[in-house]
Design an enzyme around this catalytic site. Structure first.
Site, PDB file in Angstrom:
ATOM      1  N   ASP A   6       0.789  -1.059  -0.165  1.00  0.00           N
ATOM      2  CA  ASP A   6       0.026  -0.227   0.130  1.00  0.00           C
ATOM      3  C   ASP A   6       0.745   1.207  -0.011  1.00  0.00           C
ATOM      4  OD1 ASP A   6      -1.686  -2.192   1.151  1.00  0.00           O
ATOM      5  OD2 ASP A   6      -3.124  -0.673   0.525  1.00  0.00           O
TER       6      ASP A   6
HETATM    7  O1  MRU Z   1      -7.699  -3.309   2.564  1.00  0.00           O
HETATM    8  P1  MRU Z   1      -7.237  -3.722   1.221  1.00  0.00           P
HETATM    9  O2  MRU Z   1      -7.849  -4.874   0.696  1.00  0.00           O
HETATM   10  O3  MRU Z   1      -7.398  -2.578   0.374  1.00  0.00           O
HETATM   11  O4  MRU Z   1      -5.895  -4.096   1.307  1.00  0.00           O
HETATM   12  C1  MRU Z   1      -5.057  -4.499   0.137  1.00  0.00           C
HETATM   13  C2  MRU Z   1      -3.627  -4.780   0.282  1.00  0.00           C
HETATM   14  O5  MRU Z   1      -3.114  -4.925   1.324  1.00  0.00           O
HETATM   15  C3  MRU Z   1      -2.735  -5.094  -0.873  1.00  0.00           C
HETATM   16  O6  MRU Z   1      -1.961  -6.075  -0.637  1.00  0.00           O
HETATM   17  C4  MRU Z   1      -2.316  -3.968  -1.547  1.00  0.00           C
HETATM   18  O7  MRU Z   1      -3.183  -2.902  -1.606  1.00  0.00           O
HETATM   19  C5  MRU Z   1      -1.935  -3.990  -2.910  1.00  0.00           C
HETATM   20  S1  MRU Z   1      -3.056  -4.401  -4.055  1.00  0.00           S
HETATM   21  C6  MRU Z   1      -2.190  -4.579  -5.539  1.00  0.00           C
END
Ligand code: MRU
Length: 980
Positions: free
Chosen positions: A286
């Protein structure tokens, strides 16, 4: 919001509207649908996998809420959805920018709208990145002369985000598949992964696929790429607590694409690794901070810890939009907290006991030190040393890394690729993924970082002579395979040589005019020439420091560089400089050097270090304690592969030999098809791995010695016939680069020296023919003299080593036992455990009488016989691998004509093969396993090398006579040291 009047619109004469992207038709894995006509729709991921429903996103407020509620989720998807929500917003009322009354109004609205959207989910940087970029371009467009609301709205090209993300993901997939396969191949000895190993088993966390992005995915894109290449055995996906993105979304994507997949609980990951089910982990991100600390779905940090504990490579795959160079480290990343109900409830029903407090972080920050590579669409982020203000402190890699340490260099990577800082410009062009085996560009330390590092350490600064660090000269001199090597010298010191001799030396050829200065060796956590794909423990810096200190205390004075500092956190070693003019021995030999005094120095070095670092010279408890410090599994594994396994394999991708010669091809094929040769290599590997006789240097080839001549002997420019005799010159020999040090068979170190001299011997004919043909070099090196010297040198190394070793052994056996040893004092537990106990083999009549002396003589004869046979076999393996394995030497490689080179190599290969299988190189002594009449000796083997030349029709150069039995005194060749 006021609208522009028709008149105003006409007066500004807008350009034709941009071409709208085609309307998309929904597919099961399409998280985001967008067209100018139907606007933005988001697949409601909360309902997956059993219901597919798209929700319209008519307003910015809807976008904020749906992102917050995780209708759409995944960092890149959120970034794209936010940008497209802006596109919808600026198209309001069907006219691009029509709702604004001025260019500035449009730009301000873009800024405010995006700033508002960013608050929906704070951890992922992609939305913030989209916001910064759109805000910047809108502001720039508004500042242009003649700007209109429409031109600003057009400039904020939010629609473009959609296509960019898919293209980036494909590139991430290709780069990621390559480095992951390389890393697995390196750790599994090529059995899995690599270029030709079995397909890999990869674990991934959360959902990073099509649903989390605009398509294909990041970490899941890597998994998809592996599958497309037929290199994926299985993908393990974690359930992902508490929101089940893995179980609901990743499992859905994997099943949808028909990939072999297994779903596990998050908490089963370590067990799966312990059972050997996982070859690599790849996760998304993220936000990746400037030092590589990575925020990702909670649980990622635990996975990284488990991976490190099980030696499983751990990669982060993310587009450059997820890199945040402005965020210094993981501790600075805001971690989103989610509602308690996500833990306390399941499908709307409470499952958690009442009265418990809830902590529900949605993400965690994994220290960059646990990440083997951050893979982006532009390649892998390089790692480099980061120097703290005070130049000291603990290693980087923690979530907060303000101290000196090793970090992923996110800012350097982005700036190298021309990616502007957040809000500062467009993204860089994608680089095509490199072919398998192509080297990742390795990044060294910057000169300023090194100056700061040295300046902060008084002992090092003093070694450079103090003064203003800015004036120090910093040069990267190494061309070594494993490490970076720098020389730091005072400003006034000019380079002493021409730098041509710089090799993989800690203190390379171009050493400065005085001894002021230092050599700094930096061990990056991968093989320097290969890059991130071939990880290598930085522990090698510690091993090298220990070995230099140990061998330095044993070898003749000045033969081992002094360690000024070992910094375990930074994996940096600072060494004293070798005074000029020092050159790497291999370079000197290549250029025609003849150095008669070399043999005695090397023989003494070998005998004293090998004897002194063995149980011959100490009690066995001390030896075992010493041995424990030299386990060196990574570098031993490397030797085991490249010396004893790969060269004998029929088609190992690392192997190479000179192409174009049918005769040489046939020799190589015959060698590999020879069961005796394979069995011999296996036997040597067994000795290498199981016979822990002493702490060896471990890599004592001709590139591991530096030589410098003082007195009148330098040949530079004169023919060697004009050289003064060795008596008027003194040769200083320094052994460097012992990062391969390990506890192994003594014969190995001895054989490395002799084997490499023999490779040079066989190369000398090709060099000579080349030099005659080119006629350039004046004066031309006298290669016949050199060949005589090389064989003689090999013999003198062997005999000198044996003499000194025996003398050390006898001297130790003759020591007067301490009273403890004699009478059972404090040292009684260790007394007599060494391999030269006076009580057994001492000459003192009061202890053992004549039997002791005789026992020593017998023991020495037996030891010598075994050692000699082992030295010859190891020599064989060492020669063979230099001709057909991965790492050749410049002696042979510098013979430009392939036919000529192949002829030299074929001769050397036949010879090496004979030694390997227990013969003496071809002079007629039977090989092991056949009717062996006579045991091969080093002397006979060296004579056979000379005979091999004659058998090929080359003129007799007297090298055979120089080592012949019975020739007691051979006139020494005069010293010739070419000018390099
Ligand atoms: O809470 P989320 O589902 O948005 O978390 C997503 C993740 O942690 C993913 O690994 C990250 O955003 C990368 S997606 C290509």
């Amino acid at each position: 919001m006021a609208t522009a009047t028709a008149e105003a619109a006409a007066a500004t004469a807008p350009p034709p509207p941009p071409v709208a992207p085609p309307a998309q038709s929904p597919s099961a894995l399409q998280a985001i649908l967008y067209s100018r006509d139907s606007g933005l729709q988001l697949l409601d991921q909360r309902l997956l996998p059993f219901e597919q429903k798209y929700l319209p996103v008519p307003t910015i407020q809807d976008a904020w809420q749906q992102i917050r509620d995780m209708v759409v989720r995944g960092a890149p998807a959120i970034g794209v959805a936010g940008a497209l929500a802006l596109a919808v917003h600026v198209f309001a009322k069907g006219q691009l920018g029509g709702q604004y009354d001025s260019a500035q109004h449009a730009a301000d609205d873009v800024r405010d709208t995006m700033a508002y959207l960013v608050t929906s989910r704070p951890t992922a940087v992609n939305l913030a990145d989209s916001a910064a970029r759109l805000t910047r371009v809108a502001a720039e467009a508004a500042a242009k002369p003649g700007a209109t609301a429409r031109s600003v709205a057009e400039a904020a090209d939010a629609e473009a985000t959609l296509g960019e993300d898919v293209a980036a993901n494909r590139a991430i997939g290709a780069h990621g598949a390559r480095v992951l396969l390389d890393a697995v191949g390196a750790r599994k000895g090529g059995e899995r992964g690599g270029a030709g190993g079995k397909p890999v088993r990869v674990l991934t966390h959360c959902n990073t696929g099509s649903l989390a992005t605009a398509g294909f995915g990041t970490a899941l894109g890597v998994v998809r790429s592996l599958h497309e290449q037929g290199r994926l055995e299985r993908c393990y996906c974690t359930e992902t607590r508490p929101y089940n993105q893995g179980a609901r979304l990743t499992a859905f994507e994997l099943a949808h694409d028909g990939l072999p997949a297994t779903l596990i609980c998050d908490s089963a990951a370590a067990a799966a690794m312990a059972l050997g089910k996982i070859d690599a982990v790849v996760v998304g991100a993220d936000r990746v901070a400037a030092n590589g600390d990575t925020a990702n779905k909670v649980g990622t940090f635990s996975l990284a810890c488990a991976a490190r504990a099980h030696n499983v490579p751990f990669f982060v795959a993310a587009p450059t939009t997820t890199l945040d160079p402005d965020c210094p480290d993981g501790a600075s990343i805001e971690i989103e907290q989610r509602p308690s109900e996500e833990i306390t409830h399941f499908k709307g029903e409470r499952v958690a006991a009442l009265g418990v407090e809830i902590w529900n972080p949605c993400f965690d920050a994994t220290p960059g030190g646990l990440v083997d590579g951050v893979v982006t669409e532009l390649g892998v982020v390089p790692r480099r040393l980061c120097v703290a203000e005070d130049g000291v402190g603990a290693a980087g890699g923690g979530a907060s890394t303000s101290a000196t340490g090793f970090v992923h260099d996110v800012p350097g990577f982005l700036s190298k690729h021309g990616v502007q800082p957040r809000g500062g410009g467009g993204r860089a062009k994608e680089e095509p993924p490199r072919e398998n085996g192509e080297a990742e560009e390795a990044e060294g330390l910057s000169a300023d970082a090194l100056r700061a590092y040295v300046a902060a350490k008084p002992a090092l600064a003093a070694a450079v002579g103090g003064g203003d660090p800015a004036s120090w000269r910093v040069r990267e001199v190494g061309d070594g395979n494993l490490n970076f090597v720098y020389l730091i010298t005072p400003a006034e010191e000019e380079a002493g040589g021409k730098g041509g001799g710089a090799a993989n030396a800690a203190t390379a050829a171009a050493t400065p005019a005085s001894s002021l200065g230092l050599a700094v060796k930096h061990s990056v956590p991968y093989v320097r020439v290969v890059g991130e794909g071939w990880p290598l423990s930085q522990e090698r810096a510690r091993i090298e420091a220990d070995a230099l200190q140990l061998h330095g205390s044993l070898a003749p004075a000045g033969m081992v560089p002094r360690v000024l500092l070992y910094d375990p956190q930074a994996a940096v070693l600072a060494l004293e400089l070798i005074p000029r003019p020092a050159v790497v021995l291999r370079r000197a030999i290549e250029s025609g050097a003849v150095l008669p005094p070399l043999a005695s120095s090397i023989a003494l070095y070998l005998a004293r270090t090998l004897f002194g670092a063995s149980p011959f010279a100490m009690d066995t408890p001390s030896f075992r304690a010493l041995a424990a410090r030299f386990a060196n599994p990574d570098l031993c594994a490397l030797s085991e592969r490249v010396l004893f396994t790969e060269p004998l394999c029929l088609s190992h991708p690392n192997n190479r030999h000179t192409p174009g010669s049918a005769a040489f091809d046939a020799e190589v094929e015959a060698l590999r098809a020879d069961p005796k040769a394979r069995a011999a290599a296996l036997a040597l590997k067994r000795r290498f791995t199981t016979e822990g006789q002493a702490v060896l240097h471990g890599d004592l080839h001709t590139g591991s010695f530096m030589v410098s001549l003082s007195g009148g002997g330098g040949g530079g420019g004169k023919g060697c016939g004009d050289q003064p005799s060795s008596s008027s010159s003194s040769l200083r020999v320094v052994a460097i680069d012992p990062e391969f040090a390990f506890v192994g068979p003594i014969a190995f170190d001895v054989a490395k020296v002799i084997g490499e001299l023999l490779v040079s011997y066989f190369a000398a004919d090709g060099r000579e023919q080349q030099e005659q043909e080119q006629g350039k070099q004046q004066p031309r090196p006298d290669r016949a003299s050199q060949r005589r010297w090389l064989l003689r040198c090999a013999l003198d190394v062997w005999e000198g080593f044996c003499r000194e070793f025996d003398a050390l052994w006898a001297a130790r056996a003759a020591r007067v036992p301490s009273s403890d040893e004699q009478h059972g004092g404090a040292a009684v537990a260790t007394a007599g455990t060494d391999l030269a106990p006076p009580a057994l083999v001492g000459p003192d009549a009061s202890v053992a009488g004549a039997a002791g002396a005789e026992a020593l003589a017998v023991a020495q004869r037996e030891w010598r016989a075994t050692l000699e046979a082992d030295v010859l076999s190891f020599c064989g393996a060492i020669i063979v691998r230099r001709l057909v394995g991965i790492a050749h030497t410049s002696d042979m490689d510098g013979i430009e004509d392939p036919g000529r080179r192949a002829a030299c190599e074929a001769r050397a290969l036949r010879y090496g093969r004979s030694l390997l299988v227990g013969g003496d190189g071809g002079s007629g002594v039977a090989v092991a396993g056949e009717q062996q009449q006579q045991r091969p000796t080093v002397r006979a083997a060296l004579r056979a090398a000379a005979a091999a030349r004659l058998a090929d029709g080359l003129a007799d150069d007297g090298s055979g006579a120089g080592v012949a039995e019975g020739v007691k005194s051979v006139p020494e060749e005069p010293i010739f040291m070419p000018e390099l």
